[in-house]
Design an enzyme around this catalytic site. Structure first.
Site, short mmCIF file in Angstrom:
data_model
loop_
_atom_site.label_atom_id
_atom_site.label_comp_id
_atom_site.label_asym_id
_atom_site.label_seq_id
_atom_site.Cartn_x
_atom_site.Cartn_y
_atom_site.Cartn_z
N ARG A 1 0.82 -1.21 0.00
CA ARG A 1 0.00 0.00 0.00
C ARG A 1 0.85 1.26 0.00
NH1 ARG A 1 -3.19 -0.64 5.18
NH2 ARG A 1 -1.19 -1.57 5.72
N ASN B 1 -5.98 -2.90 2.64
CA ASN B 1 -5.91 -4.34 2.81
C ASN B 1 -7.31 -4.89 3.02
OD1 ASN B 1 -3.12 -4.49 2.68
ND2 ASN B 1 -2.83 -4.51 4.88
#
Length: 108
Positions: free
Chosen positions: A35, A53
């Site tokens: 990320r 996530n």
């Protein structure tokens, strides 16, 4: 707002130049700074949206921007950062809504 920002926003609102995609990235993509790295790549390419996530070890993202810029982030997503092992990227293409002004990591 400077002329470069205005020009970029005008291109985003032109549906022939812009795109929105919803990505689901599977494989070893959590615990490898996926990320954080996607945020860096998206910002370098003037792509807005978010990444997070999901339960089960996958990563989900929504990207908006100029088509060529979004394609660069999609391409990067198929490899990810050094310690990732991406096995699949599902891409759903949508009309760009221009709803984002930055790229964020979300924690839902």
């Amino acid at each position: 707002m400077d002329s470069d920002s205005t020009n970029h926003q005008d291109k985003l609102l032109d549906s022939s130049n812009s795109m929105r995609v919803h990505l689901i990235i599977t494989g070893k993509v959590q615990g490898v700074y996926f990320r954080q790295n996607m945020k860096i790549i998206a910002e370098r390419n003037n792509v807005n949206g978010w990444v997070r996530n999901l339960a089960g070890g996958t990563v989900e993202a929504v990207l908006e921007g100029i088509k060529g810029d979004v394609e660069k982030v999609i391409s990067w997503s198929s490899k990810g950062p050094q310690d990732a092992n991406v096995t699949n990227v599902t891409v759903e293409r949508h009309q760009c809504l221009g709803e984002f002004s930055s790229f964020e990591i979300t924690y839902d």
